[in-house]
Design an enzyme around this catalytic site. Structure first.
Site, PDB file in Angstrom:
ATOM      1  N   ARG A 234      37.151  15.642  -1.317  1.00 31.05           N
ATOM      2  CA  ARG A 234      38.066  15.339  -2.425  1.00 31.05           C
ATOM      3  C   ARG A 234      39.275  16.252  -2.272  1.00 31.05           C
ATOM      4  O   ARG A 234      39.136  17.441  -1.970  1.00 31.05           O
ATOM      5  CB  ARG A 234      37.404  15.572  -3.789  1.00 31.05           C
ATOM      6  N   GLU A 263      46.648  12.192  -4.398  1.00 27.74           N
ATOM      7  CA  GLU A 263      46.622  10.912  -3.676  1.00 27.74           C
ATOM      8  C   GLU A 263      46.687   9.707  -4.606  1.00 27.74           C
ATOM      9  O   GLU A 263      46.997   8.583  -4.159  1.00 27.74           O
ATOM     10  CB  GLU A 263      45.362  10.803  -2.815  1.00 27.74           C
ATOM     11  N   HIS A 295      42.260   8.256   2.672  1.00 30.28           N
ATOM     12  CA  HIS A 295      40.936   8.100   2.041  1.00 30.28           C
ATOM     13  C   HIS A 295      40.208   6.889   2.635  1.00 30.28           C
ATOM     14  O   HIS A 295      39.846   5.945   1.939  1.00 30.28           O
ATOM     15  CB  HIS A 295      41.066   7.980   0.523  1.00 30.28           C
TER      16      HIS A 295
HETATM   17  P1  NAD Z   1      25.713  15.211  -1.516  1.00 31.06           P
HETATM   18  O1  NAD Z   1      25.559  15.244  -2.996  1.00 31.06           O
HETATM   19  O2  NAD Z   1      24.615  14.626  -0.683  1.00 31.06           O
HETATM   20  O3  NAD Z   1      25.967  16.700  -0.986  1.00 31.06           O
HETATM   21  C1  NAD Z   1      26.848  17.589  -1.604  1.00 31.06           C
HETATM   22  C2  NAD Z   1      26.373  18.998  -1.312  1.00 31.06           C
HETATM   23  O4  NAD Z   1      27.316  19.919  -1.857  1.00 31.06           O
HETATM   24  C3  NAD Z   1      25.006  19.319  -1.925  1.00 31.06           C
HETATM   25  O5  NAD Z   1      24.128  19.825  -0.941  1.00 31.06           O
HETATM   26  C4  NAD Z   1      25.315  20.375  -2.983  1.00 31.06           C
HETATM   27  O6  NAD Z   1      24.264  21.325  -3.112  1.00 31.06           O
HETATM   28  C5  NAD Z   1      26.570  21.008  -2.385  1.00 31.06           C
HETATM   29  N1  NAD Z   1      27.362  21.729  -3.367  1.00 31.06           N
HETATM   30  C6  NAD Z   1      27.547  21.447  -4.686  1.00 31.06           C
HETATM   31  N2  NAD Z   1      28.343  22.381  -5.257  1.00 31.06           N
HETATM   32  C7  NAD Z   1      28.673  23.252  -4.273  1.00 31.06           C
HETATM   33  C8  NAD Z   1      29.446  24.435  -4.248  1.00 31.06           C
HETATM   34  N3  NAD Z   1      30.038  24.927  -5.351  1.00 31.06           N
HETATM   35  N4  NAD Z   1      29.581  25.073  -3.053  1.00 31.06           N
HETATM   36  C9  NAD Z   1      28.953  24.630  -1.939  1.00 31.06           C
HETATM   37  N5  NAD Z   1      28.193  23.512  -1.913  1.00 31.06           N
HETATM   38  C10 NAD Z   1      28.054  22.842  -3.065  1.00 31.06           C
HETATM   39  O7  NAD Z   1      27.107  14.500  -1.246  1.00 31.06           O
HETATM   40  P2  NAD Z   1      27.564  13.750   0.102  1.00 31.06           P
HETATM   41  O8  NAD Z   1      27.057  12.348   0.077  1.00 31.06           O
HETATM   42  O9  NAD Z   1      27.260  14.605   1.272  1.00 31.06           O
HETATM   43  O10 NAD Z   1      29.133  13.667  -0.148  1.00 31.06           O
HETATM   44  C11 NAD Z   1      29.934  14.848  -0.183  1.00 31.06           C
HETATM   45  C12 NAD Z   1      31.297  14.494  -0.776  1.00 31.06           C
HETATM   46  O11 NAD Z   1      31.971  13.610   0.113  1.00 31.06           O
HETATM   47  C13 NAD Z   1      31.223  13.699  -2.099  1.00 31.06           C
HETATM   48  O12 NAD Z   1      31.188  14.585  -3.194  1.00 31.06           O
HETATM   49  C14 NAD Z   1      32.490  12.898  -2.103  1.00 31.06           C
HETATM   50  O13 NAD Z   1      33.466  13.612  -2.849  1.00 31.06           O
HETATM   51  C15 NAD Z   1      32.917  12.870  -0.635  1.00 31.06           C
HETATM   52  N6  NAD Z   1      32.989  11.502  -0.064  1.00 31.06           N
HETATM   53  C16 NAD Z   1      34.150  11.119   0.514  1.00 31.06           C
HETATM   54  C17 NAD Z   1      34.267   9.848   1.091  1.00 31.06           C
HETATM   55  C18 NAD Z   1      35.547   9.390   1.778  1.00 31.06           C
HETATM   56  O14 NAD Z   1      35.716   8.186   2.002  1.00 31.06           O
HETATM   57  N7  NAD Z   1      36.429  10.290   2.168  1.00 31.06           N
HETATM   58  C19 NAD Z   1      33.159   8.969   1.039  1.00 31.06           C
HETATM   59  C20 NAD Z   1      31.968   9.419   0.443  1.00 31.06           C
HETATM   60  C21 NAD Z   1      31.885  10.690  -0.106  1.00 31.06           C
END
Ligand code: NAD
Length: 333
Positions: A234, A263, A295
């Site tokens: 994000r 964005e 994105h």
């Molecule tokens: P997920 O929930 O499986 O994993 C997120 C991880 O972040 C978890 O292990 C959690 O413990 C950790 N976390 C939470 N707070 C934290 C902090 N303060 N410091 C460090 N780690 C922390 O999520 P995911 O499926 O791996 O997705 C990650 C991110 O990717 C999503 O939140 C979303 O914003 C982004 N995303 C982007 C796209 C894109 O098209 N660019 C698509 C899907 C997801």
């Protein structure tokens, strides 16, 4: 008939939702596709619908929620993983919110590596040169990933796949995750150690109050000189002004960005004939060591299919059977 209004839809959404809707399971679901974003100005368009289905840059604030509730909309079914654009505290007890928590995390991780590989081998420059039959190699010297240290902030679905890919390149993998995880194949470190020891830092945590600008001027000052930042999570995880300053002064070697903190009014639109008013993104895009995609990391056939399937299942389960699947944490309905 259950009626759902899909906001911010593009041709690729319509194609995949239309295909999934042919499934017999969804025969009592009727979907209307809107181009518009869902926000307080467009929420009125949800009149007569049982569910709304917004995307990453729609704005579901208090006003939007109030309008949806007054129109008797019963479900906000996000068709993405993140929900930072929904006022969850306010939605609680008023209208349930669900997401598509997992859709092809490989799509995002592979995109992050596509950006990284492109940047580290200067392919963005050689592609343009070769199209003009300029085969000069001057300035195209790259670097290997082999032996480098990648620091992953967030070790969930996407972070773990990043680690697997990195191990394939024989990179060292450092992980910082706020919540304890177990995996003997990577080294868990604190945030500062990750900043200090990583050649490449890639963000895979959600955007929350705690992670807002987790990469700011101070964090960048702690990093190795010439580190590379990848953000496919994000935009607001990174302070873009600090990023720009540190790219300009040479502290950072480069940045791979699929997301940007402002964005909202840029991405997903053709602005090629417009004068872009945002000087930060314009300057970032102008730098030779910055790659920006709009994105796009989720945009694979596999992910779009899963998004359509899970979204329709979420809507049908709740409105047909009263079963709230994939609810955002803290939802009491
Ligand atoms: P997920 O929930 O499986 O994993 C997120 C991880 O972040 C978890 O292990 C959690 O413990 C950790 N976390 C939470 N707070 C934290 C902090 N303060 N410091 C460090 N780690 C922390 O999520 P995911 O499926 O791996 O997705 C990650 C991110 O990717 C999503 O939140 C979303 O914003 C982004 N995303 C982007 C796209 C894109 O098209 N660019 C698509 C899907 C997801």
């Amino acid at each position: 008939m259950i009626r759902a209004a899909l906001f911010s839809t593009k041709s690729y959404d319509r194609k995949h939702f239309a295909s999934v809707l042919e499934d017999e399971r969804f025969k009592n679901l009727e979907v209307t596709f809107f181009d518009n974003k869902l926000d307080r100005h467009t929420a009125i368009m949800a009149k007569g619908f049982d569910a709304v289905c917004p995307f990453v840059n729609d704005v579901i604030d208090k006003d939007t929620i109030d309008i949806l509730v007054s129109l008797n909309v019963k479900l906000i079914a996000m068709r993405c993983a993140g929900f930072n654009n929904v006022d969850i505290e306010y939605a609680k007890d008023k209208i349930p919110v669900c997401t598509v928590p997992a859709y092809s995390p490989e799509s995002v991780a592979e995109h992050a590596f596509a950006l990284l590989m492109t940047l580290t081998r200067n392919l963005q420059h050689s592609y343009v040169r070769v199209r003009e039959f300029n085969f000069s190699l001057a300035g195209l010297e790259g670097a290997t990933l082999f032996g480098k240290t990648i620091g992953l902030i967030g070790y969930g679905r996407i972070g773990r796949i990043m680690a697997d890919i990195a191990k394939g390149f024989k990179m060292n993998v450092l992980v910082y995750d706020d919540y304890a995880k177990e995996d003997p194949t990577v080294r868990f470190v604190d945030f500062n150690t990750l900043l200090k020891e990583s050649d490449i830092i890639s963000l895979h945590c959600p955007l929350t109050d705690k992670t807002f600008h987790i990469i700011d001027a101070k964090a960048i000052s702690e990093m190795k000189d010439h580190a590379v930042i990848i953000n496919t999570s994000r935009g607001a995880l990174v302070d873009s002004v600090a990023l720009l300053n540190n790219l300009k002064n040479g502290k950072l070697k480069g940045a791979c960005l699929d997301v940007y903190e402002d964005e909202n009014n840029l991405f997903y639109s053709d602005l090629s004939s417009e004068i872009i008013q945002d000087d930060i993104i314009s300057r970032l895009i102008s730098l030779p060591n910055v790659l920006v995609s709009g994105h796009q990391a989720f945009l694979t056939t596999e992910a779009l299919n899963q998004i359509a399937n899970t979204t329709m299942t979420n809507i049908k389960s709740y409105l047909d059977e009263g079963l709230l699947l994939n609810a955002v944490p803290g939802m009491s309905k």
